[in-house]
Design an enzyme around this catalytic site. Structure first.
Site, mmCIF file in Angstrom:
data_model
loop_
_atom_site.group_PDB
_atom_site.id
_atom_site.type_symbol
_atom_site.label_atom_id
_atom_site.label_comp_id
_atom_site.label_asym_id
_atom_site.label_seq_id
_atom_site.Cartn_x
_atom_site.Cartn_y
_atom_site.Cartn_z
ATOM 1 N N THR A 175 -7.246 -0.342 -11.491
ATOM 2 C CA THR A 175 -6.504 -0.050 -12.714
ATOM 3 C C THR A 175 -5.163 -0.769 -12.604
ATOM 4 O O THR A 175 -5.042 -1.728 -11.855
ATOM 5 C CB THR A 175 -6.362 1.484 -12.938
ATOM 6 O OG1 THR A 175 -5.794 1.718 -14.222
ATOM 7 C CG2 THR A 175 -5.559 2.152 -11.869
ATOM 8 N N TYR A 176 -4.171 -0.315 -13.332
ATOM 9 C CA TYR A 176 -2.838 -0.909 -13.218
ATOM 10 C C TYR A 176 -1.805 0.203 -13.098
ATOM 11 O O TYR A 176 -2.020 1.328 -13.534
ATOM 12 C CB TYR A 176 -2.522 -1.829 -14.402
ATOM 13 C CG TYR A 176 -2.533 -1.146 -15.742
ATOM 14 C CD1 TYR A 176 -1.367 -0.632 -16.307
ATOM 15 C CD2 TYR A 176 -3.716 -1.012 -16.466
ATOM 16 C CE1 TYR A 176 -1.382 0.001 -17.545
ATOM 17 C CE2 TYR A 176 -3.735 -0.385 -17.701
ATOM 18 C CZ TYR A 176 -2.565 0.120 -18.234
ATOM 19 O OH TYR A 176 -2.579 0.746 -19.447
ATOM 20 N N LYS B 141 0.847 -1.190 0.000
ATOM 21 C CA LYS B 141 0.000 0.000 0.000
ATOM 22 C C LYS B 141 0.883 1.240 0.000
ATOM 23 O O LYS B 141 1.890 1.303 0.688
ATOM 24 C CB LYS B 141 -0.892 -0.010 1.245
ATOM 25 C CG LYS B 141 -1.688 1.251 1.460
ATOM 26 C CD LYS B 141 -2.747 1.087 2.522
ATOM 27 C CE LYS B 141 -2.227 1.258 3.898
ATOM 28 N NZ LYS B 141 -3.321 1.476 4.887
ATOM 29 N N SER C 230 -4.605 3.660 -16.741
ATOM 30 C CA SER C 230 -3.647 3.338 -15.687
ATOM 31 C C SER C 230 -3.490 4.457 -14.676
ATOM 32 O O SER C 230 -4.147 5.495 -14.744
ATOM 33 C CB SER C 230 -2.278 2.979 -16.259
ATOM 34 O OG SER C 230 -1.661 4.124 -16.795
#
Length: 127
Positions: free
Chosen positions: A57-58, A9, A25
């Site tokens: 998302t990425y 995180k 993204s």
């Protein structure tokens, strides 16, 4: 059986840009990716503390030490510059793997500069 737990995180980072015309993204400062262990193109969940939006998302790398956290593509509509975000990734673990499991939490300041990397090594020692 596998369990899904927090893997990494980036906590309370500041949104620095939103680029609607980019092909999707979230751009994240390379240093923050490295310190958190989030890989380029890895799926991430993003939580916007300002408006309550949650989306997947990425991650893609932004230049190292740039402080860039930028929503791209359709996600650019889900935040405005200055919003505080939490970026998370999860992993799937067997009970055996949980014995050595340790999530990573990256703490940043308001300019997305690294303040601290926290590891939680002993939270599941009783599993």
């Amino acid at each position: 059986m596998q369990r899904t737990l927090l893997l990494a995180k980036i906590h309370n980072c500041t949104l620095t840009g939103a680029n609607l015309h980019y092909v999707g993204s979230i751009s994240i400062d390379q240093i923050l990716l490295e310190k958190s262990g989030i890989l380029p193109f890895e799926q991430v969940q993003v939580v916007n503390n300002a408006n309550g939006e949650r989306f997947i998302t990425y991650a893609i790398p932004a230049p190292a030490n740039s402080g860039i956290i930028e929503l791209n593509g359709a996600a650019a509509r889900l935040g405005i510059i200055g919003d505080r975000l939490i970026i998370m990734t999860y992993g799937q673990f067997t009970l055996e793997e949980l014995k050595s499991y340790s999530p990573t939490v990256v703490i940043v300041d308001e300019k997305n500069r690294l303040l601290e990397v926290r590891r939680y090594n002993d939270l599941l020692s009783e599993v």
